[in-house]
Design a protein around this motif. Structure first.
Motif, PDB file in Angstrom:
ATOM      1  N   THR A 197      44.397   7.524  -2.544  1.00  0.00           N
ATOM      2  CA  THR A 197      44.088   8.902  -2.950  1.00  0.00           C
ATOM      3  C   THR A 197      44.305   9.018  -4.459  1.00  0.00           C
ATOM      4  O   THR A 197      45.371   8.634  -4.957  1.00  0.00           O
ATOM      5  N   ILE A 198      43.288   9.526  -5.144  1.00  0.00           N
ATOM      6  CA  ILE A 198      43.393   9.698  -6.602  1.00  0.00           C
ATOM      7  C   ILE A 198      43.399  11.199  -6.912  1.00  0.00           C
ATOM      8  O   ILE A 198      42.470  11.919  -6.517  1.00  0.00           O
ATOM      9  N   PHE A 199      44.455  11.678  -7.578  1.00  0.00           N
ATOM     10  CA  PHE A 199      44.546  13.081  -8.013  1.00  0.00           C
ATOM     11  C   PHE A 199      44.109  13.152  -9.475  1.00  0.00           C
ATOM     12  O   PHE A 199      44.792  12.609 -10.346  1.00  0.00           O
ATOM     13  N   ILE A 200      42.977  13.804  -9.719  1.00  0.00           N
ATOM     14  CA  ILE A 200      42.365  13.752 -11.057  1.00  0.00           C
ATOM     15  C   ILE A 200      42.431  15.110 -11.743  1.00  0.00           C
ATOM     16  O   ILE A 200      41.763  16.068 -11.345  1.00  0.00           O
ATOM     17  N   ASP A 201      43.263  15.192 -12.769  1.00  0.00           N
ATOM     18  CA  ASP A 201      43.420  16.414 -13.560  1.00  0.00           C
ATOM     19  C   ASP A 201      42.124  16.705 -14.313  1.00  0.00           C
ATOM     20  O   ASP A 201      41.552  15.814 -14.941  1.00  0.00           O
ATOM     21  N   GLY A 202      41.654  17.956 -14.219  1.00  0.00           N
ATOM     22  CA  GLY A 202      40.456  18.343 -14.975  1.00  0.00           C
ATOM     23  C   GLY A 202      39.160  18.177 -14.204  1.00  0.00           C
ATOM     24  O   GLY A 202      38.086  18.477 -14.727  1.00  0.00           O
ATOM     25  N   ALA A 203      39.238  17.715 -12.948  1.00  0.00           N
ATOM     26  CA  ALA A 203      38.025  17.527 -12.141  1.00  0.00           C
ATOM     27  C   ALA A 203      38.004  18.537 -10.996  1.00  0.00           C
ATOM     28  O   ALA A 203      39.048  18.923 -10.476  1.00  0.00           O
ATOM     29  N   LEU A 204      36.792  18.948 -10.592  1.00  0.00           N
ATOM     30  CA  LEU A 204      36.623  19.956  -9.544  1.00  0.00           C
ATOM     31  C   LEU A 204      35.809  19.393  -8.384  1.00  0.00           C
ATOM     32  O   LEU A 204      35.061  18.425  -8.560  1.00  0.00           O
ATOM     33  N   PRO A 205      35.936  20.000  -7.193  1.00  0.00           N
ATOM     34  CA  PRO A 205      35.176  19.504  -6.035  1.00  0.00           C
ATOM     35  C   PRO A 205      33.682  19.407  -6.310  1.00  0.00           C
ATOM     36  O   PRO A 205      33.123  20.247  -7.035  1.00  0.00           O
ATOM     37  N   PHE A 206      33.048  18.392  -5.743  1.00  0.00           N
ATOM     38  CA  PHE A 206      31.604  18.093  -5.812  1.00  0.00           C
ATOM     39  C   PHE A 206      31.182  17.470  -7.148  1.00  0.00           C
ATOM     40  O   PHE A 206      30.014  17.201  -7.353  1.00  0.00           O
ATOM     41  N   GLU A 207      32.134  17.244  -8.047  1.00  0.00           N
ATOM     42  CA  GLU A 207      31.799  16.585  -9.311  1.00  0.00           C
ATOM     43  C   GLU A 207      31.989  15.074  -9.170  1.00  0.00           C
ATOM     44  O   GLU A 207      32.797  14.609  -8.361  1.00  0.00           O
ATOM     45  N   GLN A 261      43.641  11.358 -15.313  1.00  0.00           N
ATOM     46  CA  GLN A 261      43.026  12.401 -16.141  1.00  0.00           C
ATOM     47  C   GLN A 261      41.518  12.144 -16.155  1.00  0.00           C
ATOM     48  O   GLN A 261      41.086  11.007 -16.353  1.00  0.00           O
ATOM     49  N   ALA A 262      40.727  13.199 -15.933  1.00  0.00           N
ATOM     50  CA  ALA A 262      39.269  13.035 -16.040  1.00  0.00           C
ATOM     51  C   ALA A 262      38.920  12.769 -17.504  1.00  0.00           C
ATOM     52  O   ALA A 262      39.381  13.488 -18.399  1.00  0.00           O
ATOM     53  N   THR A 263      38.137  11.741 -17.762  1.00  0.00           N
ATOM     54  CA  THR A 263      37.709  11.456 -19.137  1.00  0.00           C
ATOM     55  C   THR A 263      36.280  11.934 -19.380  1.00  0.00           C
ATOM     56  O   THR A 263      35.914  12.242 -20.501  1.00  0.00           O
ATOM     57  N   ALA A 291      33.455  12.162 -11.435  1.00  0.00           N
ATOM     58  CA  ALA A 291      34.277  12.104 -12.647  1.00  0.00           C
ATOM     59  C   ALA A 291      34.668  10.669 -12.968  1.00  0.00           C
ATOM     60  O   ALA A 291      35.018   9.896 -12.070  1.00  0.00           O
ATOM     61  N   THR A 292      34.606  10.336 -14.239  1.00  0.00           N
ATOM     62  CA  THR A 292      35.207   9.094 -14.716  1.00  0.00           C
ATOM     63  C   THR A 292      36.643   9.441 -15.092  1.00  0.00           C
ATOM     64  O   THR A 292      36.888  10.499 -15.688  1.00  0.00           O
ATOM     65  N   TYR A 293      37.576   8.574 -14.703  1.00  0.00           N
ATOM     66  CA  TYR A 293      38.982   8.944 -14.896  1.00  0.00           C
ATOM     67  C   TYR A 293      39.806   7.778 -15.414  1.00  0.00           C
ATOM     68  O   TYR A 293      39.426   6.606 -15.289  1.00  0.00           O
ATOM     69  N   SER A 294      40.957   8.141 -15.989  1.00  0.00           N
ATOM     70  CA  SER A 294      41.914   7.152 -16.475  1.00  0.00           C
ATOM     71  C   SER A 294      43.266   7.444 -15.838  1.00  0.00           C
ATOM     72  O   SER A 294      43.781   8.559 -15.976  1.00  0.00           O
ATOM     73  N   SER A 295      43.822   6.481 -15.104  1.00  0.00           N
ATOM     74  CA  SER A 295      45.080   6.707 -14.375  1.00  0.00           C
ATOM     75  C   SER A 295      46.285   6.573 -15.309  1.00  0.00           C
ATOM     76  O   SER A 295      46.348   5.658 -16.118  1.00  0.00           O
ATOM     77  N   TYR A 296      47.225   7.512 -15.181  1.00  0.00           N
ATOM     78  CA  TYR A 296      48.453   7.417 -15.983  1.00  0.00           C
ATOM     79  C   TYR A 296      49.682   7.164 -15.095  1.00  0.00           C
ATOM     80  O   TYR A 296      50.778   6.980 -15.590  1.00  0.00           O
ATOM     81  N   ARG A 297      49.490   7.169 -13.767  1.00  0.00           N
ATOM     82  CA  ARG A 297      50.596   6.879 -12.851  1.00  0.00           C
ATOM     83  C   ARG A 297      50.022   6.219 -11.611  1.00  0.00           C
ATOM     84  O   ARG A 297      49.170   6.798 -10.947  1.00  0.00           O
ATOM     85  N   LYS A 298      50.479   4.996 -11.308  1.00  0.00           N
ATOM     86  CA  LYS A 298      49.929   4.265 -10.163  1.00  0.00           C
ATOM     87  C   LYS A 298      51.034   3.960  -9.153  1.00  0.00           C
ATOM     88  O   LYS A 298      52.055   3.390  -9.506  1.00  0.00           O
ATOM     89  N   LYS A 299      50.805   4.375  -7.912  1.00  0.00           N
ATOM     90  CA  LYS A 299      51.725   4.092  -6.816  1.00  0.00           C
ATOM     91  C   LYS A 299      50.934   3.355  -5.729  1.00  0.00           C
ATOM     92  O   LYS A 299      49.695   3.355  -5.760  1.00  0.00           O
ATOM     93  N   PRO A 300      51.610   2.760  -4.747  1.00  0.00           N
ATOM     94  CA  PRO A 300      50.886   1.987  -3.742  1.00  0.00           C
ATOM     95  C   PRO A 300      49.814   2.788  -2.995  1.00  0.00           C
ATOM     96  O   PRO A 300      48.763   2.253  -2.651  1.00  0.00           O
TER      97      PRO A 300
END
Length: 435
Positions: free
Chosen positions: A25-35, A52-54, A37-46
């Motif tokens: 599961t990826i939680f993407i700051d700045g992205a909305l449903p149905f979009e 953050q949406a780029t 998004a290209t994103y950059s992860s700043y915290r990775k867990k198993p």
């Protein structure tokens, strides 16, 4: 390696877009449903990542252009990219989902959301101040997103316009003070007749500083306070004849005096509507005995007492209880109110029983909720009606589970209060009845 791209399926309770990539599961700051998004992860867990949406490849129908030029850098707001009505609807879903998933309860009806102006609503704020030698300037504002750095701000649209307009001048003022590097925060409190700025001075000011403060206060029509140590040490510096800091609840003919460092509701307009709804739902009658748990300065106690009911307000802070007594006297309601200091996080059935029978109860706890109080309420002799005002849907849901599934109350209705537009913060109100 290029940043990954994902389809946003839904919105998290924190307002992040949710996507699933390779079983995670990826939680993407700045992205909305149905979009997409290209994103950059700043915290990775198993099992999940925070990102953050780029870039956004197709705009959601909910997307709007943020009003503030500092949005995305400043951490004060998190949902300015989402249309205001959609923010309210998303918060309503958060409440329903929490009640269902955590509380195993469903209200008989959902209340229409309480919401008001989207901008200029924040009458209380704590601004950080810092001399940044590298930039050759002083910064005054909120912290950057996920950072201890202060955002380089020249305006803020959630602050009242007359305060937002002062941000550049505040930076200049701090820069000129002898203690410019020993002045870490400015607390702001806007009342009905005065705006107070509390400067946290870690060293004494000198005569030249006083003249600077005086000139600033005269120019911007504010009152300056200093706070050398903890909140209790704050005192007015200039002008000493400024009006008292108050907020008004004209519906109940109540004026609430408060100190700039005391806890009061941030959004005065929404607070008035919230109090009005809570009192209407509680429906206090002359002669009834009502408890106001976590009463603070008496935000609900005094409006309830206006009905002629007698109200006991309980609160953990001795100082707040003393101030609540003062507020009751100020409004001519001391004959119908009483206040007492109590640790409500440590309530038990015996202690609650000693307080005597209450016809009705209002509960307005902090984020931790009121689990020990709910556990202490007697299924047989508890109040026939409880109105619960919450600033955390998850703890409201947990406590609702006890009230409904253990104590036998019915959850008549619940709804959200959009106290903090453009943030993921959800306030709500719920009505429990002993059928």
């Amino acid at each position: 390696m290029n940043n990954p791209t994902a389809l946003i399926e839904s919105l998290s309770h924190e307002g992040y877009g949710i996507a699933h990539v390779d079983g995670k599961t990826i939680f993407i700051d700045g992205a909305l449903p149905f979009e997409t998004a290209t994103y950059s992860s700043y915290r990775k867990k198993p099992t999940f990542e925070n990102a953050q949406a780029t870039s956004i490849h197709n705009d959601s129908f909910m997307r709007v252009k943020p009003k503030c030029p500092h949005y995305g850098v400043c951490g004060g707001c998190s949902l300015q990219h989402m249309e205001f009505g959609a923010q309210v609807a998303a918060k309503q879903r958060v409440l329903e989902d929490n009640l269902n998933r955590i509380g195993h309860v469903a209200p008989q009806s959902m209340l229409p959301a309480i919401y008001g102006p989207a901008w200029g609503y924040r009458h209380r704020a704590r601004l950080s101040a810092k001399n940044v030698a590298k930039k050759g300037t002083v910064l005054v504002g909120f912290h950057e997103k996920r950072s201890s750095f202060i955002a380089d701000m020249s305006e803020c649209h959630i602050l009242p316009p007359h305060v937002s307009a002062q941000l550049p001048a505040l930076r200049e003022l701090v820069k000129q003070l002898s203690i410019f590097d020993r002045m870490p925060q400015i607390e702001l409190a806007v009342g009905a007749n005065v705006t107070v700025l509390v400067f946290r001075n870690m060293e004494e000011i000198n005569d030249a500083d006083f003249e600077l403060f005086k000139a600033y206060a005269d120019q911007w029509k504010v009152q300056i306070w200093l706070q050398p140590k903890g909140p209790d040490t704050a005192y007015p510096l200039y002008p000493l004849d400024a009006p008292k800091l108050t907020y008004l609840m004209p519906e109940f003919n109540i004026e609430m005096p408060f100190k700039p460092t005391e806890f009061t509701q941030v959004n005065h307009g929404i607070n008035r509507v919230m109090v009005e709804r809570a009192v209407k739902m509680l429906d206090p009658q002359p002669g009834e005995r009502i408890a106001d748990m976590f009463c603070g300065l008496g935000n609900f106690t005094l409006p309830i007492a206006r009905s002629g009911a007698s109200v006991l307000g309980m609160e953990g802070s001795q100082q707040l209880v003393e101030r609540a007594f003062e507020s009751a006297k100020h409004n001519g309601l001391d004959h119908l109110t009483d206040f007492t200091v109590a640790n409500l996080f440590d309530m038990n059935p015996e202690w609650l029983e000693k307080l005597g029978h209450f016809d009705k109860m209002l509960i307005d706890p902090p984020r931790d909720g009121a689990i020990s109080l709910c556990n202490a309420i007697s299924a047989e002799t508890g109040p026939k009606r409880i109105i619960y005002v919450s600033c955390s849907p998850s703890t409201l849901a947990r406590d609702a589970n006890v009230l409904v599934n253990v104590k036998g109350y019915t959850l008549k209705s619940a709804g959200i209060i959009n106290m903090f537009p453009h943030t993921a913060h959800v306030e709500s109100i719920a009505w429990f009845e002993k059928e």
